[in-house]
Write a protein that holds these residues in place. Structure first.
Motif, mmCIF file in Angstrom:
data_model
loop_
_atom_site.group_PDB
_atom_site.id
_atom_site.type_symbol
_atom_site.label_atom_id
_atom_site.label_comp_id
_atom_site.label_asym_id
_atom_site.label_seq_id
_atom_site.Cartn_x
_atom_site.Cartn_y
_atom_site.Cartn_z
ATOM 1 N N PHE A 43 13.256 16.924 10.196
ATOM 2 C CA PHE A 43 12.400 17.739 9.560
ATOM 3 C C PHE A 43 11.185 16.737 9.365
ATOM 4 O O PHE A 43 10.646 16.405 8.178
ATOM 5 C CB PHE A 43 12.810 18.229 8.135
ATOM 6 N N VAL A 44 10.707 16.089 10.538
ATOM 7 C CA VAL A 44 9.486 15.171 10.283
ATOM 8 C C VAL A 44 8.329 15.989 10.135
ATOM 9 O O VAL A 44 8.294 17.348 10.532
ATOM 10 C CB VAL A 44 9.358 14.378 11.646
ATOM 11 N N GLY A 45 7.195 15.440 9.897
ATOM 12 C CA GLY A 45 5.870 16.177 9.661
ATOM 13 C C GLY A 45 5.704 17.063 8.560
ATOM 14 O O GLY A 45 6.213 16.761 7.371
ATOM 15 N N ALA A 46 4.910 17.970 8.641
ATOM 16 C CA ALA A 46 4.470 18.706 7.343
ATOM 17 C C ALA A 46 5.673 19.980 7.108
ATOM 18 O O ALA A 46 6.370 20.266 7.843
ATOM 19 C CB ALA A 46 3.190 19.576 7.724
ATOM 20 N N ARG A 47 5.463 20.300 5.952
ATOM 21 C CA ARG A 47 6.203 21.419 5.250
ATOM 22 C C ARG A 47 7.794 21.254 5.717
ATOM 23 O O ARG A 47 8.405 22.065 6.026
ATOM 24 C CB ARG A 47 5.748 22.532 5.949
ATOM 25 N N PRO A 48 8.313 19.966 5.335
ATOM 26 C CA PRO A 48 9.806 19.949 5.671
ATOM 27 C C PRO A 48 10.753 20.757 4.800
ATOM 28 O O PRO A 48 11.773 21.185 5.400
ATOM 29 C CB PRO A 48 9.966 18.494 5.288
ATOM 30 N N TYR A 49 10.298 21.002 3.670
ATOM 31 C CA TYR A 49 11.169 21.814 2.723
ATOM 32 C C TYR A 49 11.350 23.264 3.542
ATOM 33 O O TYR A 49 12.258 24.067 3.367
ATOM 34 C CB TYR A 49 10.787 21.805 1.409
ATOM 35 N N HIS A 50 10.201 23.741 3.839
ATOM 36 C CA HIS A 50 10.077 25.084 4.599
ATOM 37 C C HIS A 50 10.998 24.923 5.732
ATOM 38 O O HIS A 50 11.943 26.123 6.147
ATOM 39 C CB HIS A 50 8.778 25.513 4.820
ATOM 40 N N VAL A 87 0.812 -1.153 -0.017
ATOM 41 C CA VAL A 87 0.136 0.023 0.225
ATOM 42 C C VAL A 87 0.894 1.194 0.119
ATOM 43 O O VAL A 87 1.443 1.316 0.962
ATOM 44 C CB VAL A 87 -0.994 0.117 1.605
ATOM 45 N N VAL A 88 0.861 1.741 -1.080
ATOM 46 C CA VAL A 88 2.030 3.031 -1.307
ATOM 47 C C VAL A 88 1.427 4.368 -1.041
ATOM 48 O O VAL A 88 0.498 4.633 -1.593
ATOM 49 C CB VAL A 88 2.641 2.789 -2.756
ATOM 50 N N LEU A 89 1.627 5.016 -0.170
ATOM 51 C CA LEU A 89 1.323 6.445 0.087
ATOM 52 C C LEU A 89 2.302 7.341 -0.712
ATOM 53 O O LEU A 89 3.247 8.001 -0.291
ATOM 54 C CB LEU A 89 1.676 6.752 1.679
ATOM 55 N N ALA A 90 1.956 7.610 -1.829
ATOM 56 C CA ALA A 90 2.523 8.354 -2.999
ATOM 57 C C ALA A 90 2.231 9.655 -2.763
ATOM 58 O O ALA A 90 1.570 10.464 -3.478
ATOM 59 C CB ALA A 90 2.173 7.813 -4.377
ATOM 60 N N ARG A 91 2.715 10.357 -1.684
ATOM 61 C CA ARG A 91 2.477 11.795 -1.225
ATOM 62 C C ARG A 91 0.720 11.713 -1.023
ATOM 63 O O ARG A 91 0.072 12.816 -1.479
ATOM 64 C CB ARG A 91 2.621 12.890 -2.416
ATOM 65 N N PHE A 92 0.309 11.025 -0.024
ATOM 66 C CA PHE A 92 -1.145 10.811 0.262
ATOM 67 C C PHE A 92 -1.296 12.053 1.350
ATOM 68 O O PHE A 92 -2.325 12.598 1.251
ATOM 69 C CB PHE A 92 -1.352 9.628 1.001
ATOM 70 N N MET A 93 -0.356 12.559 1.986
ATOM 71 C CA MET A 93 -0.554 13.861 2.897
ATOM 72 C C MET A 93 -1.664 13.618 3.916
ATOM 73 O O MET A 93 -2.308 14.283 4.364
ATOM 74 C CB MET A 93 -1.020 15.033 1.937
ATOM 75 N N ALA A 110 2.460 -0.950 4.177
ATOM 76 C CA ALA A 110 2.047 0.437 3.868
ATOM 77 C C ALA A 110 3.688 1.085 3.679
ATOM 78 O O ALA A 110 4.660 1.140 4.908
ATOM 79 C CB ALA A 110 1.384 0.853 5.065
ATOM 80 N N ILE A 111 4.024 1.774 2.765
ATOM 81 C CA ILE A 111 4.985 2.370 2.242
ATOM 82 C C ILE A 111 4.964 3.861 2.049
ATOM 83 O O ILE A 111 4.150 4.192 1.207
ATOM 84 C CB ILE A 111 5.900 1.666 1.148
ATOM 85 N N ASN A 112 5.821 4.781 2.737
ATOM 86 C CA ASN A 112 5.363 6.018 2.459
ATOM 87 C C ASN A 112 6.666 6.444 1.754
ATOM 88 O O ASN A 112 7.821 6.221 2.103
ATOM 89 C CB ASN A 112 5.147 6.753 3.839
ATOM 90 N N ILE A 113 6.541 7.963 1.170
ATOM 91 C CA ILE A 113 7.609 8.460 0.732
ATOM 92 C C ILE A 113 7.484 10.012 1.585
ATOM 93 O O ILE A 113 6.504 10.651 1.440
ATOM 94 C CB ILE A 113 7.696 8.955 -0.801
ATOM 95 N N HIS A 114 8.714 10.198 2.369
ATOM 96 C CA HIS A 114 8.572 11.515 2.996
ATOM 97 C C HIS A 114 9.482 12.430 2.350
ATOM 98 O O HIS A 114 10.809 12.159 2.356
ATOM 99 C CB HIS A 114 8.968 11.283 4.710
ATOM 100 N N HIS A 115 9.188 13.647 2.204
ATOM 101 C CA HIS A 115 10.203 14.558 1.345
ATOM 102 C C HIS A 115 10.932 15.094 2.240
ATOM 103 O O HIS A 115 11.023 16.255 2.654
ATOM 104 C CB HIS A 115 9.188 15.456 0.632
ATOM 105 N N SER A 116 11.745 14.561 3.037
ATOM 106 C CA SER A 116 12.862 14.914 3.958
ATOM 107 C C SER A 116 13.847 13.678 4.171
ATOM 108 O O SER A 116 13.428 12.487 3.895
ATOM 109 C CB SER A 116 12.108 15.447 5.057
#
Length: 289
Positions: free
Chosen positions: A205-212, A173-179, A194-200
């Motif tokens: 920088f866990v959680g929301a808005r990691p690039y910020h 079950v792939v969370l492809a930026r499910f948010m 269940a596999i997630n891609i986290h943008h960090s």
């Protein structure tokens, strides 16, 4: 992979003779090992192996192989920490998405090109903006709206997502930026799938808005982390990570753009390794063969 193979993944307390025991069992049955990998973890005292056996060299099917190998596993102290997969079974995958489509586009493109040989049974989105591209690939799209604010109605939405996913009994079950943060009961039900891609590049920088968050810290590298989902937010066992260099002149938008490239390849690699039974989980760590 041209010929059919049985893939044995195995973990047990380390001791002398494990490799000999497994190899002897397969040799006595006539099994030809075509790929083998081993790792002994000195910190935990645990042994890991992954072995591929040509199916046509064994005089019995995968079910009998599992039944016979269970005795070997018990004798080595691995009551449940082992499995045998059959490459003839095409992996089933369900993708969960939101609005951002870069990971979805990438995975669907790899499937269409034959690079990723999986059966994508469905795509489920909490928004419908990715419905057309999904259906253009001949894959069903299900829109399950989530409340924009608060928690009212969220449990019902997750119940619908669970029903749609579970009817396919997917291997991943792939969370492809499910948010959306999976509730604990779904983390448990889909544990190890269940596999997630986290943008960090976790654990930073866990959680929301990691690039910020990364931009505010003036980082010189941004990355992505493919990991298994657990009830601890962004803290599940890590499958794969990658990074790309940024500098002081990059805006948040620049970081997001560069990061998306890393997210796509990191998720694709992690999913492939999971579906090829190359990832062994022990506690909150992984061994990737």
């Amino acid at each position: 992979m041209s010929e059919r193979r049985y893939v044995i993944t195995f973990g047990c307390p380390d001791r002398t003779g494990i490799i000999a025991r497994i190899s002897s069992f397969l040799a006595e049955a006539g099994g030809l090992i075509v790929e083998a990998a081993y790792h002994s973890d000195l910190d935990t005292g645990w042994f890991f192996t992954r072995q591929e056996v040509r199916a046509d060299t064994l005089p019995f099917d995968v079910e009998e192989l599992r039944a016979r190998f269970a005795g070997v596993a018990r004798s080595l102290g691995a009551e449940s920490d082992w499995r045998i997969d059959d490459t003839a079974e095409r992996p089933r995958v369900v993708l969960l998405v939101s609005k951002e489509g870069h990971c979805l586009y990438d995975l669907l493109g790899r499937v269409a090109a034959g690079e990723l040989d999986v059966d994508v049974r469905a795509v489920i989105g909490n928004h419908d903006v990715l419905a057309d591209v999904t259906r253009a690939h001949g894959i069903p799209f299900h829109h399950v709206p989530f409340p924009a604010h608060g928690t009212e109605g969220k449990a019902e939405a997750f119940a619908e997502v669970r029903k749609l996913v579970d009817e396919h009994d997917p291997h991943a079950v792939v969370l492809a930026r499910f948010m959306q943060i999976l509730p604990p009961e779904l983390c448990e039900a889909w544990a190890g799938r269940a596999i997630n891609i986290h943008h960090s590049f976790l654990p930073s920088f866990v959680g929301a808005r990691p690039y910020h968050q990364a931009h505010a810290r003036g980082v010189k590298l941004v990355g992505a982390t493919c990991h298994y989902v657990t009830a601890d937010l962004d803290a599940g066992p890590i499958i794969e990570q990658d990074v790309i260099r940024v500098d002081h002149g990059d805006s948040v938008a620049d970081m997001v753009r560069k990061g998306r490239d890393i997210e796509k390849v990191t998720l694709a690699r992690g999913l492939r390794w999971h579906l090829e039974s190359r990832v062994l989980v022990h506690g909150n760590r992984t061994v990737v063969f």
